[in-house]
Design a protein around this motif. Structure first.
Motif, mmCIF file in Angstrom:
data_model
loop_
_atom_site.group_PDB
_atom_site.id
_atom_site.type_symbol
_atom_site.label_atom_id
_atom_site.label_comp_id
_atom_site.label_asym_id
_atom_site.label_seq_id
_atom_site.Cartn_x
_atom_site.Cartn_y
_atom_site.Cartn_z
ATOM 1 N N THR A 173 0.825 -1.206 0.000
ATOM 2 C CA THR A 173 0.000 0.000 0.000
ATOM 3 C C THR A 173 0.857 1.253 0.000
ATOM 4 O O THR A 173 0.610 2.204 -0.745
ATOM 5 N N GLN A 174 1.907 1.273 0.822
ATOM 6 C CA GLN A 174 2.734 2.462 0.939
ATOM 7 C C GLN A 174 3.607 2.688 -0.284
ATOM 8 O O GLN A 174 3.875 3.814 -0.672
ATOM 9 N N GLY A 175 4.085 1.621 -0.898
ATOM 10 C CA GLY A 175 5.037 1.766 -1.982
ATOM 11 C C GLY A 175 4.462 1.619 -3.364
ATOM 12 O O GLY A 175 5.226 1.506 -4.320
ATOM 13 N N SER A 176 3.142 1.601 -3.508
ATOM 14 C CA SER A 176 2.525 1.332 -4.807
ATOM 15 C C SER A 176 2.176 2.609 -5.545
ATOM 16 O O SER A 176 1.753 3.606 -4.947
ATOM 17 N N TRP A 177 2.376 2.556 -6.848
ATOM 18 C CA TRP A 177 1.901 3.591 -7.755
ATOM 19 C C TRP A 177 0.715 3.005 -8.527
ATOM 20 O O TRP A 177 0.682 1.820 -8.807
ATOM 21 N N ARG A 178 -0.209 3.879 -8.882
ATOM 22 C CA ARG A 178 -1.429 3.409 -9.546
ATOM 23 C C ARG A 178 -1.430 3.822 -11.016
ATOM 24 O O ARG A 178 -1.432 5.008 -11.343
ATOM 25 N N LEU A 179 -1.468 2.834 -11.879
ATOM 26 C CA LEU A 179 -1.608 3.054 -13.316
ATOM 27 C C LEU A 179 -3.085 2.967 -13.674
ATOM 28 O O LEU A 179 -3.755 1.994 -13.337
ATOM 29 N N GLU A 180 -3.594 3.975 -14.375
ATOM 30 C CA GLU A 180 -5.011 4.003 -14.744
ATOM 31 C C GLU A 180 -5.140 4.206 -16.248
ATOM 32 O O GLU A 180 -4.487 5.077 -16.832
ATOM 33 N N MET A 181 -5.996 3.416 -16.849
ATOM 34 C CA MET A 181 -6.276 3.570 -18.272
ATOM 35 C C MET A 181 -7.688 3.089 -18.562
ATOM 36 O O MET A 181 -8.294 2.369 -17.772
ATOM 37 N N ARG A 182 -8.198 3.514 -19.680
ATOM 38 C CA ARG A 182 -9.521 3.079 -20.148
ATOM 39 C C ARG A 182 -9.367 2.473 -21.531
ATOM 40 O O ARG A 182 -8.669 3.025 -22.392
ATOM 41 N N LEU A 183 -10.016 1.329 -21.744
ATOM 42 C CA LEU A 183 -10.044 0.667 -23.041
ATOM 43 C C LEU A 183 -11.455 0.733 -23.592
ATOM 44 O O LEU A 183 -12.407 0.315 -22.919
ATOM 45 N N LEU A 184 -11.617 1.257 -24.799
ATOM 46 C CA LEU A 184 -12.924 1.405 -25.429
ATOM 47 C C LEU A 184 -12.954 0.612 -26.732
ATOM 48 O O LEU A 184 -12.054 0.739 -27.570
ATOM 49 N N PHE A 185 -14.001 -0.197 -26.905
ATOM 50 C CA PHE A 185 -14.169 -0.961 -28.131
ATOM 51 C C PHE A 185 -14.689 -0.043 -29.237
ATOM 52 O O PHE A 185 -15.659 0.686 -29.032
ATOM 53 N N ASP A 186 -14.040 -0.092 -30.386
ATOM 54 C CA ASP A 186 -14.474 0.725 -31.517
ATOM 55 C C ASP A 186 -15.528 -0.018 -32.318
ATOM 56 O O ASP A 186 -15.333 -1.177 -32.694
ATOM 57 N N ALA A 187 -16.649 0.656 -32.589
ATOM 58 C CA ALA A 187 -17.753 0.008 -33.304
ATOM 59 C C ALA A 187 -17.467 -0.150 -34.786
ATOM 60 O O ALA A 187 -18.138 -0.924 -35.463
ATOM 61 N N ARG A 188 -16.487 0.564 -35.308
ATOM 62 C CA ARG A 188 -16.259 0.556 -36.752
ATOM 63 C C ARG A 188 -15.083 -0.296 -37.177
ATOM 64 O O ARG A 188 -14.856 -0.479 -38.378
ATOM 65 N N SER A 189 -14.294 -0.771 -36.243
ATOM 66 C CA SER A 189 -13.085 -1.494 -36.624
ATOM 67 C C SER A 189 -12.756 -2.529 -35.557
ATOM 68 O O SER A 189 -13.445 -2.649 -34.538
ATOM 69 N N ASP A 190 -11.675 -3.250 -35.771
ATOM 70 C CA ASP A 190 -11.212 -4.230 -34.797
ATOM 71 C C ASP A 190 -10.391 -3.594 -33.683
ATOM 72 O O ASP A 190 -9.984 -4.278 -32.744
ATOM 73 N N SER A 191 -10.108 -2.316 -33.771
ATOM 74 C CA SER A 191 -9.224 -1.654 -32.814
ATOM 75 C C SER A 191 -9.890 -1.452 -31.464
ATOM 76 O O SER A 191 -11.122 -1.368 -31.352
ATOM 77 N N ILE A 192 -9.057 -1.351 -30.449
ATOM 78 C CA ILE A 192 -9.473 -0.957 -29.105
ATOM 79 C C ILE A 192 -8.703 0.310 -28.768
ATOM 80 O O ILE A 192 -7.480 0.364 -28.898
ATOM 81 N N LEU A 193 -9.406 1.343 -28.331
ATOM 82 C CA LEU A 193 -8.778 2.609 -27.997
ATOM 83 C C LEU A 193 -8.264 2.584 -26.566
ATOM 84 O O LEU A 193 -9.021 2.310 -25.629
ATOM 85 N N LEU A 194 -6.992 2.872 -26.382
ATOM 86 C CA LEU A 194 -6.393 2.983 -25.055
ATOM 87 C C LEU A 194 -6.318 4.452 -24.690
ATOM 88 O O LEU A 194 -5.717 5.252 -25.413
ATOM 89 N N LEU A 195 -6.919 4.821 -23.573
ATOM 90 C CA LEU A 195 -6.906 6.197 -23.074
ATOM 91 C C LEU A 195 -6.058 6.270 -21.813
ATOM 92 O O LEU A 195 -6.272 5.510 -20.860
ATOM 93 N N ASN A 196 -5.097 7.164 -21.781
ATOM 94 C CA ASN A 196 -4.266 7.389 -20.598
ATOM 95 C C ASN A 196 -5.074 8.196 -19.593
ATOM 96 O O ASN A 196 -5.403 9.357 -19.824
ATOM 97 N N ALA A 197 -5.391 7.587 -18.452
ATOM 98 C CA ALA A 197 -6.173 8.247 -17.398
ATOM 99 C C ALA A 197 -5.354 8.401 -16.121
ATOM 100 O O ALA A 197 -5.896 8.386 -15.019
#
Length: 643
Positions: free
Chosen positions: A169-193
């Motif tokens: 708990t004391q020594g942890s950093w938190r990585l946050e991101m969001r993955l969104l499925f694209d309706a028009r392609s096979d891609s997944i959008l990665l958002l840096n949060a």
């Protein structure tokens, strides 16, 4: 150290690991723009957003399906067994049991393999109509991400402990991101949060594992995004290999093709960033990605056939299947007789759409009629268009604005669609951002008019009274659920004498706490211009204007000549354009007041009930606090009917 490619600047250095306490930031308040998309006032693209949410979802929090806050306890915990087998093997077998997040059967779109033992905790939260949060124990080294008709993406959090001498708990950093499925392609959008991290520690570095070893990783800065195409990618943060993610093509689309020839074949659309865009990402040469030629790449084949009932009733087990994947959007290319089959994790959830006829297309949404085989009837399909350039640095934010609009409409329409005078929402599919709405064979009220400009209503007074009494009940029902429609107008009201009036289109709907700037200009209440408010009185005012048209006191506002036109979004601005918009709207309000006075002055008892006449004139009062309420109108109608 290998070079780094930043999406915005094309140069950077990878940060060293530094331990600090994450800082908190304030959350901006949401407003709703006129086109139904969400926006954050006083924020330009690239500035902080609401936690991991690119757009606040305050107006969804009042319902059980609301997006949960970060400190909400998990709905359930699931252990994932570690696996030594290759994640990429066997992924063409798409029908696997849905593990750990709500049961059922879904189709997976990605696999995540942790890359370091320094990850002490890994959490995910599904985004959609069945949001759930779960904690992934560290002994589970592999996680499958699933997509279904209820889910648009997933939020990820990884807690990384860089100093084993301290507690996790004391020594942890938190990585946050969001993955969104694209309706028009096979891609997944990665958002840096990564908003909780210091600026120098926010960047996420992504390597495409199929790329040349000499190709440097791409740095995704805070609030920027990267389209992960259907190959393997490595995620690096603070110098640590956090995880690898394998993105798989969409395998939930297919065509049932009993002995019919294909007439159209589509392949993946190439998204080229505009050279004139100030936010354009790296050059096309740097970002160009060739399509893979292995078994993971799917194409689209659409077949045309007579839409017979025999075909619609045919079992998908006996029908021939063809793979369908990347068009700009699979449903946008359908035409008369086209049939698209949508597969789910279990056969019972499969369905097909048989295209019947177009209804409406305004660029942002596409509406057409189709036979829905699972429902067994004709439905109206509303598609939310997402015309985002995936190469744009802020594509995920723009993508989320459209997705959030879709989630909001599904939420609000689904809560009130059971009223007999509101079109029922019979289904939806997050994979296409579509709503499936009850088909009603009835014209809208704006078609009950004369030809040409300044067209008056041709409806009888008795029909107008029926519309009034039924719609007041429907609007009160909506308001009881703390929902404001925000776009009540003749074109959004269907009518036949047998069915009565039916209210449609909840694309502008919002909660009472949210001020929507959209709708149709002639039905927006005057208090929005003067005080920036709408709410329940705004819906009442809009219905009052509709009734003035139905009772023959004014032509259909959309056909007036000369026509008064202004942009509602400019009404609250102090610019010259804003002043002109307010002047034009004030001139329109004078026309509404004049029509109301004419109705009251020329009222005849045997033509129109006095209760309705008084209600209509009270509905278009220029002051919101003196305007009659829906509840008072209903009470007066009951009194006039039963004494």
């Amino acid at each position: 150290m290998e070079p780094i490619v930043h999406k915005a600047s094309l140069h950077a250095t990878q940060p060293a690991a530094v331990k600090t306490d994450p800082s908190m930031s304030t959350e901006p308040k949401e407003t709703i723009k006129g086109d139904g998309e969400s926006s954050l006032p006083e924020r330009n693209k690239g500035q902080p957003l609401n936690s991991a949410n690119p757009v606040a979802m305050d107006d969804l929090e009042a319902t059980p399906n609301a997006y949960e806050q970060a400190d909400t306890p998990p709905d359930q915990e699931t252990d994932y067994e570690s696996s030594d087998s290759s994640v990429g093997q066997g992924f063409n077998n798409i029908r696997l049991p849905y593990v750990g997040m709500g049961g059922g059967f879904d189709i997976y779109r990605a696999a995540i393999r942790l890359g370091t033992d320094k990850v002490t905790k890994f959490t995910t939260r599904q985004i959609g109509t069945d949001n759930q949060k779960q904690f992934i124990p560290i002994n589970g080294r592999e996680l499958l991400l699933y997509q279904s008709e209820k889910r648009v993406g997933v939020d990820l959090q990884a807690f990384v402990c860089l100093n084993r001498m301290k507690s996790p708990t004391q020594g942890s950093w938190r990585l946050e991101m969001r993955l969104l499925f694209d309706a028009r392609s096979d891609s997944i959008l990665l958002l840096n949060a990564n908003k909780h991290m210091p600026v120098s520690r926010q960047d996420i570095f992504v390597n495409e594992l199929t790329a040349s070893p000499a190709k440097p990783p791409i740095a995704v800065e805070l609030h920027q995004s990267l389209a992960l195409r259907a190959v393997s990618h490595r995620i690096v943060w603070l110098g640590e290999h956090i995880f690898d993610i394998d993105v798989f093509p969409r395998r939930y689309l297919s065509l049932r093709t009993p002995n019919y020839e294909p007439v159209k074949t589509g392949a993946k659309r190439a998204f080229e960033p505009s050279s004139s865009s100030p936010r354009a990402g790296p050059s096309t040469a740097k970002r160009a990605r060739a399509e893979t030629s292995d078994g993971l790449t799917a194409r689209t084949t659409i077949y045309t056939m007579p839409p017979t009932s025999e075909f619609c009733a045919e079992s998908c087990d006996t029908a021939e299947q063809s793979s369908v994947a990347d068009l700009c959007h699979p449903l946008e290319s359908l035409h008369l007789g086209s049939v698209i089959h949508v597969a789910n994790g279990n056969r019972e959830g499969d369905y097909s759409l048989v295209y019947k006829a177009p209804v409406f297309d305004n660029g942002k949404s596409l509406v057409f009629q189709a036979h829905h085989t699972k429902l067994g009837k004709l439905t109206v399909v509303k598609l939310h268009r997402n015309n985002v350039d995936l190469e744009d640095d802020y594509a995920a934010q723009e993508h989320w604005a459209v997705t959030h609009h879709w989630l909001r409409e599904v939420n609000y329409h689904g809560r009130v669609g059971q009223h007999p005078n509101i079109a029922s929402l019979v289904g939806y599919d997050a994979r296409f951002l579509t709503l499936y709405v009850e088909h009603i064979e009835a014209p809208s009220l704006h078609l009950y008019r004369q030809c040409g400009t300044n067209a008056y209503c041709t409806m009888t007074t008795r029909d107008a009274e029926k519309v009034f009494s039924r719609l007041i009940d429907a609007i009160n029902f909506i308001h009881l659920h703390d929902i404001i429609h925000n776009d009540i107008r003749p074109a959004n009201i269907l009518y036949t004498r047998e069915r009565g009036p039916v209210l449609i289109d909840f694309g502008c709907a919002a909660s009472e706490s949210v001020v929507h700037t959209g709708g149709t200009r002639w039905y927006i209440p005057p208090e929005f211009m003067t005080g920036g408010t709408r709410g329940r009185p705004g819906d009442i005012f809009a219905l009052g204007v509709v009734m003035l048209f139905l009772l023959g006191e004014m032509p259909l506002p959309e056909t007036q000549s000369p026509q008064l036109v202004w942009e509602p979004r400019l009404l609250r601005q102090s610019s010259p354009e804003g002043r002109k918009a307010r002047q034009t709207m004030s001139a329109w309000m004078e026309i509404v007041e004049s029509a109301s006075e004419t109705l009251e002055r020329n009222w005849v008892d045997d033509r129109l009930e006095e209760t309705i006449m008084l209600a209509v004139t009270g509905m278009v009062a220029m002051e919101a606090d003196t305007r009659i309420t829906g509840r008072k109108i209903q009470e007066d109608l009951m009194t006039s009917m039963f004494g």
